[in-house]
Design a protein around this motif. Structure first.
Motif, PDB file in Angstrom:
ATOM      1  N   SER A 179      -3.944  -4.863 -48.222  1.00  0.00           N
ATOM      2  CA  SER A 179      -4.193  -5.445 -47.102  1.00  0.00           C
ATOM      3  C   SER A 179      -4.540  -6.877 -46.974  1.00  0.00           C
ATOM      4  CB  SER A 179      -4.210  -5.046 -45.051  1.00  0.00           C
ATOM      5  OG  SER A 179      -3.480  -4.203 -45.363  1.00  0.00           O
ATOM      6  N   ALA A 180      -6.340  -6.856 -47.729  1.00  0.00           N
ATOM      7  CA  ALA A 180      -6.744  -7.454 -47.829  1.00  0.00           C
ATOM      8  C   ALA A 180      -7.561  -7.235 -49.222  1.00  0.00           C
ATOM      9  CB  ALA A 180      -7.940  -8.036 -46.863  1.00  0.00           C
ATOM     10  N   PRO A 181      -7.506  -8.552 -49.972  1.00  0.00           N
ATOM     11  CA  PRO A 181      -8.153  -7.786 -51.328  1.00  0.00           C
ATOM     12  C   PRO A 181      -9.953  -7.190 -51.015  1.00  0.00           C
ATOM     13  CG  PRO A 181      -7.279  -9.671 -51.817  1.00  0.00           C
ATOM     14  CD  PRO A 181      -7.250  -9.420 -49.730  1.00  0.00           C
ATOM     15  N   ILE A 182     -10.362  -6.695 -51.730  1.00  0.00           N
ATOM     16  CA  ILE A 182     -11.680  -5.962 -51.614  1.00  0.00           C
ATOM     17  C   ILE A 182     -12.348  -6.902 -52.294  1.00  0.00           C
ATOM     18  CG2 ILE A 182     -13.224  -3.689 -52.103  1.00  0.00           C
ATOM     19  CD1 ILE A 182     -10.741  -1.881 -51.466  1.00  0.00           C
ATOM     20  N   ASN A 183     -13.729  -7.442 -51.837  1.00  0.00           N
ATOM     21  CA  ASN A 183     -14.799  -8.193 -52.954  1.00  0.00           C
ATOM     22  C   ASN A 183     -15.897  -7.047 -52.577  1.00  0.00           C
ATOM     23  OD1 ASN A 183     -13.924 -10.991 -53.178  1.00  0.00           O
ATOM     24  ND2 ASN A 183     -13.530 -11.199 -50.859  1.00  0.00           N
ATOM     25  N   ALA A 184     -15.700  -6.826 -54.425  1.00  0.00           N
ATOM     26  CA  ALA A 184     -17.123  -5.396 -54.075  1.00  0.00           C
ATOM     27  C   ALA A 184     -18.269  -5.792 -54.912  1.00  0.00           C
ATOM     28  CB  ALA A 184     -16.104  -4.506 -55.494  1.00  0.00           C
ATOM     29  N   ALA A 185     -19.458  -5.554 -54.954  1.00  0.00           N
ATOM     30  CA  ALA A 185     -20.389  -5.846 -54.853  1.00  0.00           C
ATOM     31  C   ALA A 185     -20.866  -4.826 -56.412  1.00  0.00           C
ATOM     32  CB  ALA A 185     -21.696  -5.936 -54.029  1.00  0.00           C
ATOM     33  N   ALA A 186     -21.686  -5.599 -57.318  1.00  0.00           N
ATOM     34  CA  ALA A 186     -22.612  -4.384 -58.229  1.00  0.00           C
ATOM     35  C   ALA A 186     -23.228  -2.742 -58.372  1.00  0.00           C
ATOM     36  CB  ALA A 186     -23.132  -4.875 -59.195  1.00  0.00           C
ATOM     37  N   SER A 187     -22.342  -2.041 -58.016  1.00  0.00           N
ATOM     38  CA  SER A 187     -23.228  -0.749 -57.759  1.00  0.00           C
ATOM     39  C   SER A 187     -22.031  -0.232 -56.141  1.00  0.00           C
ATOM     40  CB  SER A 187     -24.452  -0.705 -57.518  1.00  0.00           C
ATOM     41  OG  SER A 187     -25.091  -0.805 -58.562  1.00  0.00           O
ATOM     42  N   ASP A 188     -20.881  -1.037 -55.662  1.00  0.00           N
ATOM     43  CA  ASP A 188     -20.652  -0.141 -54.818  1.00  0.00           C
ATOM     44  C   ASP A 188     -19.956   0.292 -55.002  1.00  0.00           C
ATOM     45  OD1 ASP A 188     -21.510  -2.233 -53.181  1.00  0.00           O
ATOM     46  OD2 ASP A 188     -19.408  -3.246 -52.883  1.00  0.00           O
ATOM     47  N   VAL A 189     -18.610   1.186 -54.257  1.00  0.00           N
ATOM     48  CA  VAL A 189     -17.312   2.583 -54.885  1.00  0.00           C
ATOM     49  C   VAL A 189     -16.849   1.638 -53.810  1.00  0.00           C
ATOM     50  CG1 VAL A 189     -17.108   4.831 -55.254  1.00  0.00           C
ATOM     51  CG2 VAL A 189     -19.531   4.189 -55.066  1.00  0.00           C
ATOM     52  N   VAL A 190     -15.135   1.664 -55.455  1.00  0.00           N
ATOM     53  CA  VAL A 190     -14.082   1.778 -54.749  1.00  0.00           C
ATOM     54  C   VAL A 190     -13.094   2.781 -54.518  1.00  0.00           C
ATOM     55  CG1 VAL A 190     -11.726   0.394 -55.191  1.00  0.00           C
ATOM     56  CG2 VAL A 190     -13.853  -0.792 -54.368  1.00  0.00           C
ATOM     57  N   GLY A 191     -12.254   3.746 -53.873  1.00  0.00           N
ATOM     58  CA  GLY A 191     -11.463   4.682 -54.426  1.00  0.00           C
ATOM     59  C   GLY A 191     -10.496   4.801 -53.423  1.00  0.00           C
ATOM     60  N   ILE A 192      -9.844   5.293 -53.931  1.00  0.00           N
ATOM     61  CA  ILE A 192      -7.705   5.142 -53.996  1.00  0.00           C
ATOM     62  C   ILE A 192      -7.788   7.007 -53.412  1.00  0.00           C
ATOM     63  CG2 ILE A 192      -7.081   5.278 -56.073  1.00  0.00           C
ATOM     64  CD1 ILE A 192      -4.685   3.449 -55.051  1.00  0.00           C
ATOM     65  N   ASP A 193      -6.999   6.686 -52.773  1.00  0.00           N
ATOM     66  CA  ASP A 193      -6.167   7.973 -52.112  1.00  0.00           C
ATOM     67  C   ASP A 193      -4.847   7.835 -52.347  1.00  0.00           C
ATOM     68  OD1 ASP A 193      -5.023  10.340 -49.978  1.00  0.00           O
ATOM     69  OD2 ASP A 193      -6.776  11.234 -50.505  1.00  0.00           O
ATOM     70  N   LEU A 194      -3.790   9.124 -53.427  1.00  0.00           N
ATOM     71  CA  LEU A 194      -2.570   8.617 -53.288  1.00  0.00           C
ATOM     72  C   LEU A 194      -1.739   9.574 -52.644  1.00  0.00           C
ATOM     73  CD1 LEU A 194      -2.662   6.841 -56.821  1.00  0.00           C
ATOM     74  CD2 LEU A 194      -1.989   5.810 -55.272  1.00  0.00           C
TER      75      LEU A 194
END
Length: 312
Positions: A258-273
């Motif tokens: 829905s909106a791009p994720i602006n992630a900083a260093a050491s942030d965690v991005v995950g996905i559930d499919l």
């Protein structure tokens, strides 16, 4: 009948050569009985016959079965027997040494290969027989290039003071078949992770669920996620639909955000499919993306569901 669709299958040399090699490895000339499930225009069945199969039973439905019949006749394929129905509808006895099925889609499971092969395996396959393919691995990776995201946000650029956000929300709740380049994916595809593995030689569910996450070594803007699959037909023989693999007629699947994720260093991005496929209901897909800071605090959660979108 979409003959152009079948032409794209026939034109796919990566696919064709892999299946030929798998059949060659499995067939014992003069002895093996082969069941080709979802035979299309008959290519795999003809390959099996050429490789010396004792008998080949080809299951196909509707108009394409007529094309397959004409193709078999033109090739004087006397050991090939066309059965013009879906394999699940066939009630007569059949005892096969090898079951082969190329019922794979851009999303691997969209043609119901799990349920179809499970039925064929239970009712047609001899003990100790061979199932082709026997294993599927599904991969996912974050997309860091804006190309497809820009395409999907055309609703925002219409101008004239008009609000088309309802339609845009629908667009962003759809999965798109797209060819992605390795440099559009986090770390040039090295970030790809397995979210699902399927053993087609044993009982397994058509409903699939998997999740994974990435701790980012550097700042990154995540626009969506790409998925693809790798299939092993028989041990040591297979192919992949990934961006780094030889091109097939299949492409990757792009899951928007829905909106791009602006992630900083050491942030965690995950996905559930999550997915489910059936002959009656088709294929349903849903995905949830989560962005957490380095300490584990959830910064955003984006929930997407194909039921809120529309089919491409």
């Amino acid at each position: 009948m979409r003959i152009e669709y079948h032409r794209t299958l026939i034109a796919d040399q990566v696919r064709n050569e892999a299946f030929f090699a798998a059949l060659k490895a499995a067939i014992v000339p003069g002895k093996s009985i082969v069941a080709d499930i979802g035979a299309g225009t008959g290519l795999l069945g003809l390959m099996a016959s050429k490789l010396g199969a004792k008998d080949v039973f080809l299951f196909e439905t509707a108009e394409v079965a007529g094309v397959a019949a004409a193709v078999l006749k033109a090739n004087k394929a006397k050991r090939c027997h066309l059965i013009p129905c879906h394999s699940t509808e066939f009630q007569d006895k059949l005892s096969a040494d090898i079951i082969v099925s190329e019922t794979l889609g851009n999303y691997a499971l969209e043609e119901n290969i799990i349920a179809t092969l499970a039925d064929a395996r239970r009712r047609f396959l001899k003990p100790g027989g061979t199932v082709i393919p026997h294993h599927i691995i599904q991969y996912v990776a974050p997309v860091v290039a804006p190309r497809i995201d820009d395409e999907l946000r055309a609703w925002e650029r219409v101008g004239h003071g008009l609000d088309l956000s309802v339609a845009q929300t629908m667009s962003l709740n759809n999965a798109y078949v797209r060819a992605l380049h390795a440099d559009e994916i986090l770390d040039g595809c090295r970030s790809a992770k397995v979210w699902d593995e399927i053993d087609l030689t044993s009982e397994t569910k058509s409903k699939r669920h998997g999740e994974t996450e990435w701790r980012l070594p550097r700042p990154a803007k995540i626009y969506g996620f790409a998925t693809w699959w790798k299939v092993e037909l028989v041990p040591g023989i297979g192919f992949s639909t990934g961006p780094l693999s030889p091109r097939t007629h299949w492409e990757q699947l792009y899951f928007p955000l829905s909106a791009p994720i602006n992630a900083a260093a050491s942030d965690v991005v995950g996905i559930d499919l999550r997915s489910s496929s059936s002959e009656e209901a088709g294929t349903h897909l849903a995905w949830t993306a989560v962005h957490k800071n380095a300490g584990g605090k959830i910064l955003s959660r984006q929930v997407h569901d194909l039921d809120k979108g529309y089919l491409p």
